[in-house]
Motif scaffolding. Structure first.
Motif, PDB file in Angstrom:
ATOM      1  N   PHE A 100      30.674  22.292  -6.187  1.00 18.46           N
ATOM      2  CA  PHE A 100      29.469  23.076  -5.889  1.00 18.46           C
ATOM      3  C   PHE A 100      29.588  23.634  -4.483  1.00 18.46           C
TER       4      PHE A 100
ATOM      5  N   LYS B 122      27.059  25.868  -1.725  1.00 15.83           N
ATOM      6  CA  LYS B 122      25.826  26.595  -1.457  1.00 15.83           C
ATOM      7  C   LYS B 122      26.178  27.396  -0.219  1.00 15.83           C
TER       8      LYS B 122
ATOM      9  N   TRP C   6      20.336  30.127  -3.706  1.00 14.96           N
ATOM     10  CA  TRP C   6      20.414  29.241  -4.861  1.00 14.96           C
ATOM     11  C   TRP C   6      19.588  27.989  -4.597  1.00 14.96           C
TER      12      TRP C   6
ATOM     13  N   VAL D 168      17.780  24.453  -6.606  1.00 16.77           N
ATOM     14  CA  VAL D 168      17.844  23.651  -7.830  1.00 16.77           C
ATOM     15  C   VAL D 168      16.517  22.916  -7.967  1.00 16.77           C
TER      16      VAL D 168
ATOM     17  N   HIS E 196      15.122  17.660 -11.341  1.00 12.02           N
ATOM     18  CA  HIS E 196      15.613  17.301 -12.678  1.00 12.02           C
ATOM     19  C   HIS E 196      16.388  15.991 -12.607  1.00 12.02           C
TER      20      HIS E 196
ATOM     21  N   ASP F 194      20.041  14.361 -14.460  1.00 12.98           N
ATOM     22  CA  ASP F 194      21.231  14.850 -15.170  1.00 12.98           C
ATOM     23  C   ASP F 194      21.309  14.100 -16.496  1.00 12.98           C
TER      24      ASP F 194
ATOM     25  N   ARG G 217      29.397  12.129  -4.845  1.00 12.41           N
ATOM     26  CA  ARG G 217      29.453  13.507  -4.322  1.00 12.41           C
ATOM     27  C   ARG G 217      30.176  13.482  -2.980  1.00 12.41           C
TER      28      ARG G 217
ATOM     29  N   GLY H 297      20.889  22.792   2.172  1.00  7.53           N
ATOM     30  CA  GLY H 297      20.907  22.411   0.758  1.00  7.53           C
ATOM     31  C   GLY H 297      21.228  20.971   0.459  1.00  7.53           C
TER      32      GLY H 297
ATOM     33  N   LEU I   2      20.724  17.357  -0.957  1.00  5.49           N
ATOM     34  CA  LEU I   2      19.894  16.968  -2.103  1.00  5.49           C
ATOM     35  C   LEU I   2      18.639  16.258  -1.612  1.00  5.49           C
TER      36      LEU I   2
ATOM     37  N   HIS J  79      16.405  14.674  -8.717  1.00  7.04           N
ATOM     38  CA  HIS J  79      16.966  15.353  -7.554  1.00  7.04           C
ATOM     39  C   HIS J  79      16.739  16.854  -7.635  1.00  7.04           C
TER      40      HIS J  79
ATOM     41  N   SER K 213      17.439  20.663  -4.858  1.00 10.40           N
ATOM     42  CA  SER K 213      17.898  21.109  -3.534  1.00 10.40           C
ATOM     43  C   SER K 213      17.301  22.476  -3.239  1.00 10.40           C
TER      44      SER K 213
ATOM     45  N   ARG L 150      27.863  24.597   2.194  1.00 10.85           N
ATOM     46  CA  ARG L 150      27.645  23.203   1.752  1.00 10.85           C
ATOM     47  C   ARG L 150      28.494  22.960   0.523  1.00 10.85           C
TER      48      ARG L 150
ATOM     49  N   HIS M 164      31.682  17.013  -6.924  1.00 10.55           N
ATOM     50  CA  HIS M 164      30.764  16.136  -7.660  1.00 10.55           C
ATOM     51  C   HIS M 164      31.565  15.479  -8.781  1.00 10.55           C
TER      52      HIS M 164
HETATM   53  O1  LIG Z   1      24.461  20.506  -5.646  1.00 11.63           O
HETATM   54  C1  LIG Z   1      23.281  20.784  -5.852  1.00 11.63           C
HETATM   55  O2  LIG Z   1      22.554  21.302  -5.006  1.00 11.63           O
HETATM   56  C2  LIG Z   1      22.638  20.475  -7.154  1.00 11.63           C
HETATM   57  C3  LIG Z   1      23.510  19.735  -8.059  1.00 11.63           C
HETATM   58  C4  LIG Z   1      22.753  19.224  -9.201  1.00 11.63           C
HETATM   59  O3  LIG Z   1      21.599  19.367  -9.315  1.00 11.63           O
HETATM   60  C5  LIG Z   1      23.400  18.483 -10.243  1.00 11.63           C
HETATM   61  O4  LIG Z   1      24.566  18.153 -10.107  1.00 11.63           O
HETATM   62  O5  LIG Z   1      22.744  18.216 -11.228  1.00 11.63           O
END
Ligand SMILES: O=C(O)CCC(=O)C(=O)O
Length: 191
Positions: free
Chosen positions: A43, A45, A51, A53, A56, A58, A98, A109, A111, A154, A156, A165, A169
């Motif tokens: 990922f 940013k 962007w 997020v 939510h 996962d 991460r 950004g 989390l 989480h 962001s 950033r 992951h």
């Molecule tokens: O890296 C992010 O800002 C979000 C990542 C994320 O939400 C996720 O991996 O589900």
């Protein structure tokens, strides 16, 4: 570029670079009986990125093929990728690591998470907003690892910084899926 999914499939040479003594030690502590990688995503940013997020958990895992097994569902299929929501114990026994290539804080950004929310099971979408009052920002230094469970709520924010950033992951599990189902990106790690 915001994300590279199936990171080790896209850039196989990264596998050897990521297989460090530090990560092996960490995984040995998390999964004393052995574990495997189940998902890898890059990922970014980028500086000033719009962007964001939304809150939510996962909930989905990527599997090789659809197989109708009790406890698994709903299913999605996008661009040749099949994903399914597994039973909650699979999510409870997954750890996301991460790896932060850049220092991050609230301005670029980092989390935001709701501490303890990974113990509340699957939170219905309509109820998520009611859980976020205790949210905290996880600032991480460059070279640091942030560990979380997939069920941790989480989100962001947009970046207001001129710093990128970048995060690798990685999701790991010691679970085996029932016959007929297989993690699409599964690979052994260390050991
Ligand atoms: O890296 C992010 O800002 C979000 C990542 C994320 O939400 C996720 O991996 O589900």
């Amino acid at each position: 570029m915001f994300a590279i999914r199936n990171l080790l499939g896209e850039i196989p040479a990264l596998g050897a670079l990521l297989d460090t003594a530090a990560l092996r030690k960490l995984l040995g502590e998390l999964f004393p009986a052995g574990g495997h990688l189940t998902k890898a995503i890059y990922f970014d940013k980028p500086a000033g990125s719009n962007w964001l997020v939304a809150w939510h958990q996962d909930l989905m895992i990527n599997v090789a093929h659809r197989a109708d097994v009790p406890g698994f569902g709903p299913w999605t299929a996008k661009a040749g990728w099949v994903a399914v929501q597994p039973p909650v114990d699979v999510l409870e026994n997954t750890v996301t690591v991460r790896l932060h290539l850049d220092a991050c804080d609230a301005t670029n950004g980092a989390l935001k998470v709701v501490p303890g929310s990974h113990r509340r099971g699957v939170v219905p979408a309509a109820a998520i907003a009611g859980h976020t009052a205790t949210a905290t920002v996880c600032a991480v230094p460059a070279g640091g690892a942030m560990l979380m469970k997939p069920l941790l709520l989480h989100a962001s924010n947009r970046s207001t910084s001129d710093r990128p950033r970048r995060v690798i992951h990685l999701e790991f599990s010691a679970e085996e899926l029932p016959a007929g189902l297989a993690w699409r990106e599964r690979r052994a790690w260390g050991g």
